[in-house]
Design an enzyme around this catalytic site. Structure first.
Site, PDB file in Angstrom:
ATOM      1  N   HIS A  29       6.166  -5.080  65.994  1.00 13.41           N
ATOM      2  CA  HIS A  29       4.817  -4.556  65.818  1.00 13.41           C
ATOM      3  C   HIS A  29       3.862  -5.441  66.619  1.00 13.41           C
ATOM      4  O   HIS A  29       4.271  -6.433  67.223  1.00 13.41           O
ATOM      5  CB  HIS A  29       4.425  -4.539  64.339  1.00 13.41           C
ATOM      6  CG  HIS A  29       4.970  -3.362  63.584  1.00 13.41           C
ATOM      7  ND1 HIS A  29       4.580  -2.067  63.857  1.00 13.41           N
ATOM      8  CD2 HIS A  29       5.878  -3.296  62.570  1.00 13.41           C
ATOM      9  CE1 HIS A  29       5.220  -1.245  63.041  1.00 13.41           C
ATOM     10  NE2 HIS A  29       6.019  -1.954  62.254  1.00 13.41           N
ATOM     11  N   ASP A  84      -0.918  -3.364  71.022  1.00 15.73           N
ATOM     12  CA  ASP A  84      -0.780  -1.913  70.899  1.00 15.73           C
ATOM     13  C   ASP A  84      -1.747  -1.178  71.817  1.00 15.73           C
ATOM     14  O   ASP A  84      -1.366  -0.225  72.513  1.00 15.73           O
ATOM     15  CB  ASP A  84      -1.055  -1.474  69.456  1.00 15.73           C
ATOM     16  CG  ASP A  84       0.099  -1.760  68.517  1.00 15.73           C
ATOM     17  OD1 ASP A  84       1.158  -2.224  68.980  1.00 15.73           O
ATOM     18  OD2 ASP A  84      -0.049  -1.521  67.304  1.00 15.73           O
TER      19      ASP A  84
END
Length: 392
Positions: free
Chosen positions: A137, A167
């Protein structure tokens, strides 16, 4: 007025944040984006907090798109997808490496169907290297890229970023860049290509200036100790009387001089880059900042050209005159009768001739399935049968 990406068709297989934000940018500039979702909806639709039955975060990155529910594990679902690929320009894939290949829908297969297809795959660590198949992540990509170690204060531990840097900047924005580069190349060659976008790579590339500092200085940058990370009084955050904060970004000598004169500390001017005096300067300026509230300081420096700004909360940001002037926040009151206001970001790229459009249209799960299938030549009865079979 036509938008720059009108006529470009995107098949969006992505979920949550990186891919959806990238395809939203493409949609804002005219691309037809079709979300290919699980028949129940992509997982990002169910991520709290919710507005009625849909995630508020989902709305934030999925405007201006169509939605098609499709089971890619069924043979008929695969055939439908291949027909879509034959007419598409771009595929955005956010699965782990080889997921689509195992379904028989990888790039090598799809480029045989459509040699002009641009296949952008967004992964954590890329399609090569020892961590190719590792789960991750944003926090993990920031750790491996070296960013987390640099976040935080001098005496504190590595800090968590308040936004998903890897991200968005590493994944979403670099994907858009990759896709636009591939489109430009296709204009010359007539061929599409595979875009391998790793969020770790993108995050690491953001360290360009920091790595330059490391190379030139010969020492590893220390958390909260460098010129641009809180180690100098001239570029720092300061607490005010009301517990709120202001920021001083007076890196250039002229800004620092103006600041010192304004607060009555002209003797600090020659000490701007004296590393030995920084603790003293920071403490002194901090004590001065505690004599007024944040907004009083903003008013005090309103006519001074010194790179001085308040630290705003999200609700304050959404009402700031500069944000409003740039149309960077769109607020939809009582969204869909939910009693909640939906707040979304605006279009950050301003083009003079073909500006993007944030239409604030949000598709329900599978809303456009029939439309898309009909466009591929399926009859009403065939569509009904596909629905009965659980393909769509």
């Amino acid at each position: 007025m036509s938008l720059p990406l009108e006529g470009i068709k995107v098949l969006d297989l992505s979920r949550y944040l990186p891919g959806p934000l990238a395809t939203q940018i493409l949609a804002d500039f005219g691309a037809e984006v079709i979300k290919i979702e699980d028949r129940k909806g992509e997982l990002g639709r169910f991520l709290p907090p919710m507005i009625d039955d849909t995630s508020a975060r989902f709305y934030a990155v999925n405007r201006n798109k169509k939605s098609m529910g499709l089971d890619l594990k069924q043979s008929e679902g695969k055939e439908i997808f291949k027909k879509l690929v034959a007419e598409a320009d771009i595929i955005v894939d956010q699965f782990r490496p080889d997921v689509m290949s195992k379904l028989g829908l990888g790039y090598e297969t799809l480029k045989e169907i459509n040699p002009r297809i641009i296949y952008c795959i967004i992964t954590g660590y890329g399609l090569t290297g020892p961590m190719r198949d590792a789960a991750g992540h944003d926090i993990n990509y920031l750790n491996i890229s070296g960013i987390t170690e640099l976040l935080g204060t001098k005496e504190g531990p590595p800090a968590m970023s308040g936004v998903q840097i890897a991200d968005t900047a590493g994944g979403s924005l670099y994907s858009v860049i990759a896709i636009l580069l591939a489109l430009a190349a296709r204009e010359k060659t007539g061929k599409g290509q595979l875009c391998d976008v790793a969020m770790m790579d993108g995050a690491l590339s953001l360290l360009s200036y920091t790595i330059g500092e490391w190379s030139g200085g010969g020492n590893l940058p220390k958390r909260g100790n460098e010129l641009l990370t809180g180690g100098y009084a001239t570029y720092n955050n300061y607490e005010c009387k009301d517990g709120k904060y202001v920021s001083l970004g007076a890196v250039e000598a002229k800004f620092w001089a103006s600041f010192c004169k304004k607060i009555g500390k002209e003797e600090y001017i020659p000490l701007q880059m004296d590393i030995t005096r920084q603790p003293e300067l920071e403490a002194s300026i901090q004590s001065i900042m505690l004599t007024k509230t944040r907004d009083e300081w903003v008013e005090f420096f309103a006519d001074s050209d010194i790179c001085f700004t308040p630290v705003l909360t999200l609700d304050e940001m959404a009402q700031h005159p500069q944000v409003l002037a740039r149309e960077m926040i769109h607020t939809l009151p009582d969204f869909q009768g939910s009693g909640k206001d939906l707040v979304c970001t605006g279009v950050p790229i301003k083009l003079s001739e073909t500006p993007g459009e944030a239409k604030m249209v949000f598709a329900k799960t599978g809303q456009h399935t029939d439309e898309v299938l009909a466009g591929l030549g399926y009859s009403t009865s065939q569509i009904e049968q596909l629905r009965k079979d659980g393909v769509v």
